[in-house]
Design a protein around this motif. Sequence first.
Motif, PDB file in Angstrom:
ATOM      1  N   GLU A 170       0.783  -1.266   0.026  1.00 36.17           N
ATOM      2  CA  GLU A 170       0.035  -0.006  -0.131  1.00 36.17           C
ATOM      3  C   GLU A 170       0.579   1.120   0.038  1.00 36.17           C
ATOM      4  N   SER A 171       1.991   1.279   0.605  1.00 37.69           N
ATOM      5  CA  SER A 171       2.946   2.327   0.735  1.00 37.69           C
ATOM      6  C   SER A 171       4.287   2.148   0.876  1.00 37.69           C
ATOM      7  N   ILE A 172       5.264   2.688   0.158  1.00 35.15           N
ATOM      8  CA  ILE A 172       6.792   2.592   0.290  1.00 35.15           C
ATOM      9  C   ILE A 172       7.175   4.031   0.832  1.00 35.15           C
ATOM     10  N   ASN A 173       7.817   4.121   2.108  1.00 35.46           N
ATOM     11  CA  ASN A 173       8.166   5.113   2.687  1.00 35.46           C
ATOM     12  C   ASN A 173       9.559   5.515   2.717  1.00 35.46           C
ATOM     13  N   LEU A 174      10.418   6.383   2.376  1.00 31.87           N
ATOM     14  CA  LEU A 174      11.687   6.644   2.786  1.00 31.87           C
ATOM     15  C   LEU A 174      11.541   7.577   3.785  1.00 31.87           C
ATOM     16  N   PHE A 175      12.642   7.434   4.570  1.00 35.97           N
ATOM     17  CA  PHE A 175      12.746   8.306   5.935  1.00 35.97           C
ATOM     18  C   PHE A 175      14.370   8.724   5.907  1.00 35.97           C
ATOM     19  N   TRP A 176      14.594  10.047   6.537  1.00 37.56           N
ATOM     20  CA  TRP A 176      15.978  10.443   6.730  1.00 37.56           C
ATOM     21  C   TRP A 176      16.223   9.769   8.072  1.00 37.56           C
ATOM     22  N   ASN A 177      17.440   9.132   8.096  1.00 33.04           N
ATOM     23  CA  ASN A 177      18.155   8.622   9.326  1.00 33.04           C
ATOM     24  C   ASN A 177      19.575   9.272   9.459  1.00 33.04           C
ATOM     25  N   GLN A 178      20.019   9.202  10.853  1.00 32.25           N
ATOM     26  CA  GLN A 178      21.337   9.749  11.085  1.00 32.25           C
ATOM     27  C   GLN A 178      21.484  11.181  10.664  1.00 32.25           C
ATOM     28  N   VAL A 179      20.613  11.976  10.678  1.00 29.67           N
ATOM     29  CA  VAL A 179      20.531  13.496  10.245  1.00 29.67           C
ATOM     30  C   VAL A 179      21.494  14.354  11.207  1.00 29.67           C
ATOM     31  N   ASP A 180      22.655  15.025  10.699  1.00 25.81           N
ATOM     32  CA  ASP A 180      23.496  15.727  11.634  1.00 25.81           C
ATOM     33  C   ASP A 180      23.251  16.866  11.334  1.00 25.81           C
ATOM     34  N   GLY A 181      22.993  17.657  12.331  1.00 21.05           N
ATOM     35  CA  GLY A 181      22.456  19.263  12.317  1.00 21.05           C
ATOM     36  C   GLY A 181      23.305  19.816  11.775  1.00 21.05           C
ATOM     37  N   ARG A 182      24.927  19.529  11.684  1.00 24.47           N
ATOM     38  CA  ARG A 182      25.851  20.326  11.186  1.00 24.47           C
ATOM     39  C   ARG A 182      25.830  20.278   9.678  1.00 24.47           C
ATOM     40  N   GLU A 183      25.504  19.112   9.026  1.00 19.91           N
ATOM     41  CA  GLU A 183      25.229  18.964   7.509  1.00 19.91           C
ATOM     42  C   GLU A 183      24.660  20.084   6.829  1.00 19.91           C
ATOM     43  N   SER A 184      24.852  20.367   5.719  1.00 26.00           N
ATOM     44  CA  SER A 184      24.199  21.493   4.796  1.00 26.00           C
ATOM     45  C   SER A 184      22.595  21.119   4.406  1.00 26.00           C
ATOM     46  N   THR A 185      21.847  21.977   4.875  1.00 23.89           N
ATOM     47  CA  THR A 185      20.410  21.854   4.639  1.00 23.89           C
ATOM     48  C   THR A 185      20.286  21.724   3.155  1.00 23.89           C
ATOM     49  N   PRO A 186      20.900  22.594   2.275  1.00 25.62           N
ATOM     50  CA  PRO A 186      20.657  22.550   0.732  1.00 25.62           C
ATOM     51  C   PRO A 186      21.087  20.896   0.363  1.00 25.62           C
ATOM     52  N   LEU A 187      21.626  20.397   0.932  1.00 21.13           N
ATOM     53  CA  LEU A 187      22.315  18.829   0.588  1.00 21.13           C
ATOM     54  C   LEU A 187      20.865  18.164   0.737  1.00 21.13           C
ATOM     55  N   TYR A 188      20.149  18.137   1.877  1.00 23.09           N
ATOM     56  CA  TYR A 188      18.915  17.381   1.852  1.00 23.09           C
ATOM     57  C   TYR A 188      17.755  17.809   1.112  1.00 23.09           C
ATOM     58  N   ASN A 189      17.706  19.206   0.650  1.00 24.01           N
ATOM     59  CA  ASN A 189      16.614  19.753  -0.075  1.00 24.01           C
ATOM     60  C   ASN A 189      16.957  19.360  -1.651  1.00 24.01           C
ATOM     61  N   VAL A 190      18.145  19.002  -2.006  1.00 24.09           N
ATOM     62  CA  VAL A 190      18.512  18.463  -3.311  1.00 24.09           C
ATOM     63  C   VAL A 190      17.881  17.141  -3.521  1.00 24.09           C
TER      64      VAL A 190
END
Length: 255
Positions: A170-190
Amino acid sequence: MNAKHKTVFVAFSSQKGGVGKSTFTTLVASTMHYRLGYNVAVFDADFPQHSLMKMKDRDLKMVMDNEALKKLAYKQFTTINKKAYSIMQHKADSVLDAAREFINASSVPVDVIFFDLPGTVNTPGILKALAGMHHIFTPITADRVVMESTLVFSQLLQNIIMKQGETSIESINLFWNQVDGRESTPLYNVYDNLIDELGLSLMRSRIKNSTRFRKESEVNSKTIFRSTLIPPDERLMKACQLDLFINEFLKIIKL
């Protein structure tokens, strides 16, 4: 067993090892079974390591050797008045039949069965097992190799298995794990935009990076995070935003 009761089949699945499949299976199963009142079971079909079966043995020994955890476990089990959830070892090619047999034989309605499946599509029976899931959750990290492997894997599920019609997905769901607050937000946006362009679903919840995900209970510890016998400590859950993830998880699987 109530024939009208639907048991939801869930897999934390990825073609890339080390992204947290078994860890999230344990964290979510323990939270649901011990804290939220659901009845769950786990099938460990991740041959040859069968890490969840081994984890349960280690957890039992740890609780028996740690007085604080022994008292915590005793209080928990007398309060909820039910046993620890079952973890069963099985091969991927026949795990769906084994799960249905378990449901039919269970004296209580089973709300969710979690499947810890092999991380390669070359494993015999793995595609059949995946097609039998109702919901698949795939952890991702901001790593090029992980992303490429995950996107290929998710597209395989969505464009081949789901479109063939003979599937329960019924659904396939990706989710972010091990997110480091120091990493660049634009990278995640891309990456977010790429996932959207491919027509894949991305959960809003992001799990913050924490060493807790790589640690089991220690001999002198008084709190629990990853355990098959006790749910994760609520303060530790909030610190990495696992509480928000589980709320969104429950909405997706409609429980």
